[in-house]
Design a protein around this motif. Structure first.
Motif, PDB file in Angstrom:
ATOM      1  N   ALA A 281      98.238  86.517 -34.924  1.00 37.14           N
ATOM      2  CA  ALA A 281      99.043  87.672 -35.209  1.00 37.14           C
ATOM      3  C   ALA A 281      99.052  88.100 -36.757  1.00 37.14           C
ATOM      4  O   ALA A 281      99.331  89.166 -36.963  1.00 37.14           O
ATOM      5  CB  ALA A 281     100.270  87.504 -34.661  1.00 37.14           C
ATOM      6  N   THR A 282      98.648  86.942 -37.428  1.00 33.35           N
ATOM      7  CA  THR A 282      98.870  87.342 -39.020  1.00 33.35           C
ATOM      8  C   THR A 282      98.334  86.178 -39.848  1.00 33.35           C
ATOM      9  O   THR A 282      97.690  85.474 -39.267  1.00 33.35           O
ATOM     10  CB  THR A 282     100.605  87.628 -39.354  1.00 33.35           C
ATOM     11  OG1 THR A 282     100.601  88.020 -40.662  1.00 33.35           O
ATOM     12  CG2 THR A 282     101.220  86.184 -39.098  1.00 33.35           C
TER      13      THR A 282
ATOM     14  N   HIS B 159     107.982  85.873 -35.860  1.00 33.22           N
ATOM     15  CA  HIS B 159     106.956  87.140 -36.542  1.00 33.22           C
ATOM     16  C   HIS B 159     106.775  87.672 -35.053  1.00 33.22           C
ATOM     17  O   HIS B 159     106.051  87.302 -34.057  1.00 33.22           O
ATOM     18  CB  HIS B 159     105.691  86.560 -36.749  1.00 33.22           C
ATOM     19  CG  HIS B 159     104.569  87.663 -37.228  1.00 33.22           C
ATOM     20  ND1 HIS B 159     104.271  88.196 -38.525  1.00 33.22           N
ATOM     21  CD2 HIS B 159     103.975  88.445 -36.316  1.00 33.22           C
ATOM     22  CE1 HIS B 159     103.482  89.199 -38.535  1.00 33.22           C
ATOM     23  NE2 HIS B 159     103.167  89.414 -37.087  1.00 33.22           N
TER      24      HIS B 159
ATOM     25  N   GLU C  77     105.199  89.825 -32.973  1.00 32.30           N
ATOM     26  CA  GLU C  77     104.047  90.660 -32.708  1.00 32.30           C
ATOM     27  C   GLU C  77     103.368  89.804 -31.595  1.00 32.30           C
ATOM     28  O   GLU C  77     102.883  88.830 -31.754  1.00 32.30           O
ATOM     29  CB  GLU C  77     103.174  91.007 -33.625  1.00 32.30           C
ATOM     30  CG  GLU C  77     103.546  92.014 -34.658  1.00 32.30           C
ATOM     31  CD  GLU C  77     102.565  92.707 -35.624  1.00 32.30           C
ATOM     32  OE1 GLU C  77     102.362  93.729 -35.471  1.00 32.30           O
ATOM     33  OE2 GLU C  77     102.059  91.875 -36.422  1.00 32.30           O
TER      34      GLU C  77
ATOM     35  N   ARG D  39     102.457  96.482 -31.088  1.00 27.49           N
ATOM     36  CA  ARG D  39     102.385  94.775 -31.068  1.00 27.49           C
ATOM     37  C   ARG D  39     103.804  94.276 -30.832  1.00 27.49           C
ATOM     38  O   ARG D  39     104.172  93.452 -30.414  1.00 27.49           O
ATOM     39  CB  ARG D  39     101.484  94.407 -31.753  1.00 27.49           C
ATOM     40  CG  ARG D  39     100.104  94.368 -31.361  1.00 27.49           C
ATOM     41  CD  ARG D  39      98.899  93.849 -32.158  1.00 27.49           C
ATOM     42  NE  ARG D  39      97.832  94.445 -31.673  1.00 27.49           N
ATOM     43  CZ  ARG D  39      96.643  94.048 -32.055  1.00 27.49           C
ATOM     44  NH1 ARG D  39      96.408  93.222 -33.089  1.00 27.49           N
ATOM     45  NH2 ARG D  39      95.436  94.400 -31.725  1.00 27.49           N
ATOM     46  N   GLU D  40     104.576  94.920 -31.766  1.00 22.66           N
ATOM     47  CA  GLU D  40     106.178  94.465 -31.951  1.00 22.66           C
ATOM     48  C   GLU D  40     106.768  94.941 -30.624  1.00 22.66           C
ATOM     49  O   GLU D  40     107.507  94.079 -30.183  1.00 22.66           O
ATOM     50  CB  GLU D  40     106.578  95.227 -32.974  1.00 22.66           C
ATOM     51  CG  GLU D  40     108.176  94.709 -33.301  1.00 22.66           C
ATOM     52  CD  GLU D  40     108.781  95.057 -34.914  1.00 22.66           C
ATOM     53  OE1 GLU D  40     108.262  94.505 -35.750  1.00 22.66           O
ATOM     54  OE2 GLU D  40     109.495  96.301 -34.989  1.00 22.66           O
TER      55      GLU D  40
ATOM     56  N   PHE E 163     106.013  92.789 -27.938  1.00 21.58           N
ATOM     57  CA  PHE E 163     106.415  91.487 -28.029  1.00 21.58           C
ATOM     58  C   PHE E 163     107.864  91.358 -27.353  1.00 21.58           C
ATOM     59  O   PHE E 163     108.191  90.244 -26.916  1.00 21.58           O
ATOM     60  CB  PHE E 163     106.374  91.118 -29.606  1.00 21.58           C
ATOM     61  CG  PHE E 163     106.856  89.509 -29.893  1.00 21.58           C
ATOM     62  CD1 PHE E 163     106.099  88.531 -29.766  1.00 21.58           C
ATOM     63  CD2 PHE E 163     108.228  89.378 -30.074  1.00 21.58           C
ATOM     64  CE1 PHE E 163     106.444  87.459 -30.066  1.00 21.58           C
ATOM     65  CE2 PHE E 163     108.706  88.074 -30.383  1.00 21.58           C
ATOM     66  CZ  PHE E 163     107.675  87.203 -30.458  1.00 21.58           C
TER      67      PHE E 163
ATOM     68  N   THR F 221     110.292  98.542 -36.132  1.00 21.05           N
ATOM     69  CA  THR F 221     110.278  99.756 -34.973  1.00 21.05           C
ATOM     70  C   THR F 221     111.702  99.879 -34.750  1.00 21.05           C
ATOM     71  O   THR F 221     112.790  99.016 -34.632  1.00 21.05           O
ATOM     72  CB  THR F 221     109.351  99.184 -34.060  1.00 21.05           C
ATOM     73  OG1 THR F 221     109.961  98.198 -33.456  1.00 21.05           O
ATOM     74  CG2 THR F 221     108.295  99.341 -34.013  1.00 21.05           C
TER      75      THR F 221
ATOM     76  N   LEU G 149     101.512  93.001 -42.149  1.00 24.87           N
ATOM     77  CA  LEU G 149     101.950  92.951 -40.915  1.00 24.87           C
ATOM     78  C   LEU G 149     103.274  92.505 -40.652  1.00 24.87           C
ATOM     79  O   LEU G 149     103.880  91.569 -41.405  1.00 24.87           O
ATOM     80  CB  LEU G 149     100.646  92.033 -40.223  1.00 24.87           C
ATOM     81  CG  LEU G 149      99.366  92.458 -40.197  1.00 24.87           C
ATOM     82  CD1 LEU G 149      98.471  91.196 -39.699  1.00 24.87           C
ATOM     83  CD2 LEU G 149      99.302  93.735 -39.037  1.00 24.87           C
ATOM     84  N   PRO G 150     103.918  93.079 -39.600  1.00 23.78           N
ATOM     85  CA  PRO G 150     103.459  94.057 -38.939  1.00 23.78           C
ATOM     86  C   PRO G 150     103.267  95.368 -39.746  1.00 23.78           C
ATOM     87  O   PRO G 150     103.910  95.761 -40.511  1.00 23.78           O
ATOM     88  CB  PRO G 150     104.674  94.261 -37.839  1.00 23.78           C
ATOM     89  CG  PRO G 150     105.422  93.208 -37.853  1.00 23.78           C
ATOM     90  CD  PRO G 150     105.362  92.565 -39.259  1.00 23.78           C
TER      91      PRO G 150
ATOM     92  N   LYS H  93     104.937 101.566 -39.882  1.00 28.69           N
ATOM     93  CA  LYS H  93     105.075 102.581 -38.423  1.00 28.69           C
ATOM     94  C   LYS H  93     105.278 104.045 -38.822  1.00 28.69           C
ATOM     95  O   LYS H  93     105.391 104.492 -40.068  1.00 28.69           O
ATOM     96  CB  LYS H  93     106.042 101.914 -37.737  1.00 28.69           C
ATOM     97  CG  LYS H  93     105.874 100.487 -37.382  1.00 28.69           C
ATOM     98  CD  LYS H  93     104.692 100.250 -36.518  1.00 28.69           C
ATOM     99  CE  LYS H  93     104.497  99.039 -35.863  1.00 28.69           C
ATOM    100  NZ  LYS H  93     104.499  98.035 -36.660  1.00 28.69           N
TER     101      LYS H  93
END
Ligand SMILES: NC(=O)N[C@@H](CC(=O)O)C(=O)O
Ligand SMILES: [Zn+2]
Ligand SMILES: [Zn+2]
Length: 345
Positions: free
Chosen positions: A106-107, A137, A139, A150-151, A154, A178, A220-221, A224
């Motif tokens: 993911a990161t 994390h 995502e 992806r968040e 999740f 988000t 990351l994330p 947005k």
């Protein structure tokens, strides 16, 4: 008259210090502003045992600037090998304050992370029993899911089912980005909280492509849409005690970001409080910065609030183009640009 803002000494609840000479370069920035920081364990190899965390803590303490009382709060990197017995040792250590989830892939440095939570359920059950926070994390790493979704994915696929299964687990949804994450945290129990970074309060995804591709705005994330940035600002200025300061300051050498495949991570430790002050001031909520920066975090982690204060001054200065980073350089957030707030000397 110059405007000032004095608040209780704050803490950074999400920080990457790296190691060795790199750590020695960046630690003074954090130690100047913050009394404590939750130190992320995504080194290579990861900080996956209490023994490794003790050694890493020792290296951080040894690298502190003279006279600094900065206190690193250590975390364990969740791998498939983490046992309930190690969770007990972590809790008893007094210096490990949480366990961190990196979904594999993911990161940055998440290769050693877990593919799913089923294998580690015994460790998570022990954490729920002992009240040891689980930092996430949040995502999914599924390449079929759009990177901007992806968040949110999740929350549906991992976070909600996890809290159904372990309703008392104490969870920090790290660096939320988000509206969906802010709403999820607000609607969850008191055992669920979140950190928010300066970049996700100040920038939307247009900043990635402002006049050309901007590697120093890539983390990351990923940033947005404006709608989400606004939702985060509303959340942190709402008066809710569930949101607290976590810079996610994540230094990478300049040449590894300005590359064909640039690393994820934004360096913000040089001016963390100035960034947050700017975001809170723009929302007309400077009066709520202190709770976000200095009260909500220790209250969630069940640690004492700090004594003493720091003062911010509204006095414009220009961020340097780069700072030393071991043998290399790190390009900080807002490099070469003016900032309205600075920390008083
Ligand atoms: N945020 C980032 O973009 N990078 C972090 C890892 C992380 O916090 O996910 C890093 O360690 O560089
Ligand atoms: Zn992360
Ligand atoms: Zn991070």
């Amino acid at each position: 008259m110059t405007q000032t803002l004095t608040i209780t000494r704050p803490d950074d609840w999400h920080l990457h210090l790296r190691d060795g000479a790199l750590m020695a370069s960046v630690l003074p920035h954090t130690a100047r502003e913050f009394a404590r920081a939750i130190v992320m364990p995504n080194l290579k190899p990861p900080v996956s045992t209490v023994e490794l965390a003790a050694a890493y803590r020792g290296r951080i303490l040894a690298a502190r600037p003279t006279g600094s009382d900065f206190e690193p709060l250590m975390t364990l990197y969740l791998t498939d090998a983490l046992t309930p017995a190690e969770i007990v040792r972590a809790k008893e250590s007094g210096f490990v304050h949480a366990v961190k989830l990196y979904p594999a892939g993911a990161t940055t440095n998440s290769e050693a992370g877990v593919a799913g939570l089923d294998v580690v359920m015994p460790a998570l059950e022990k954490m729920a029993e002992l009240g040891l926070p689980f930092l996430v994390h949040g995502e999914v790493a599924d390449p079929a899911v759009d990177v901007f979704d992806r968040e949110a994915a999740f929350i549906e696929r991992v976070m909600a089912p996890l809290l159904q299964r372990l309703p008392t687990l104490r969870v920090v949804f790290e660096h939320i980005t988000t509206r969906q994450a802010a709403e999820f945290v607000l609607g969850a129990g008191d055992n669920v909280a979140a950190t928010v970074t300066p970049q996700h309060l100040l920038l939307n995804r247009n900043a990635l492509f402002q006049g050309g591709i901007r590697p120093h705005h890539y983390c990351l994330p990923v940033l947005k849409r404006e709608e989400h940035r606004r939702a985060l600002v509303n959340a942190v200025t709402s008066g809710s005690r569930k949101f607290f300061l976590g810079t996610d300051s994540a230094p990478h050498a300049q040449h590894t970001k300005e590359a064909a495949c640039g690393c994820a991570g934004i360096y913000s430790a040089h001016a963390a409080l100035a960034f947050y002050a700017e975001a809170f001031e723009a929302a007309g909520a400077l009066g709520r910065l202190e709770a976000f920066a200095s009260f909500n975090g220790p209250d969630f982690y069940r640690l004492p609030r700090n004594r003493g204060t720091v003062t911010l001054v509204k006095d414009s200065w220009t961020v340097p183009a780069a700072y030393p980073f071991g043998e290399h350089q790190v390009v900080p957030l807002r490099a070469g640009e003016a900032l309205a707030w600075r920390l008083a000397d």
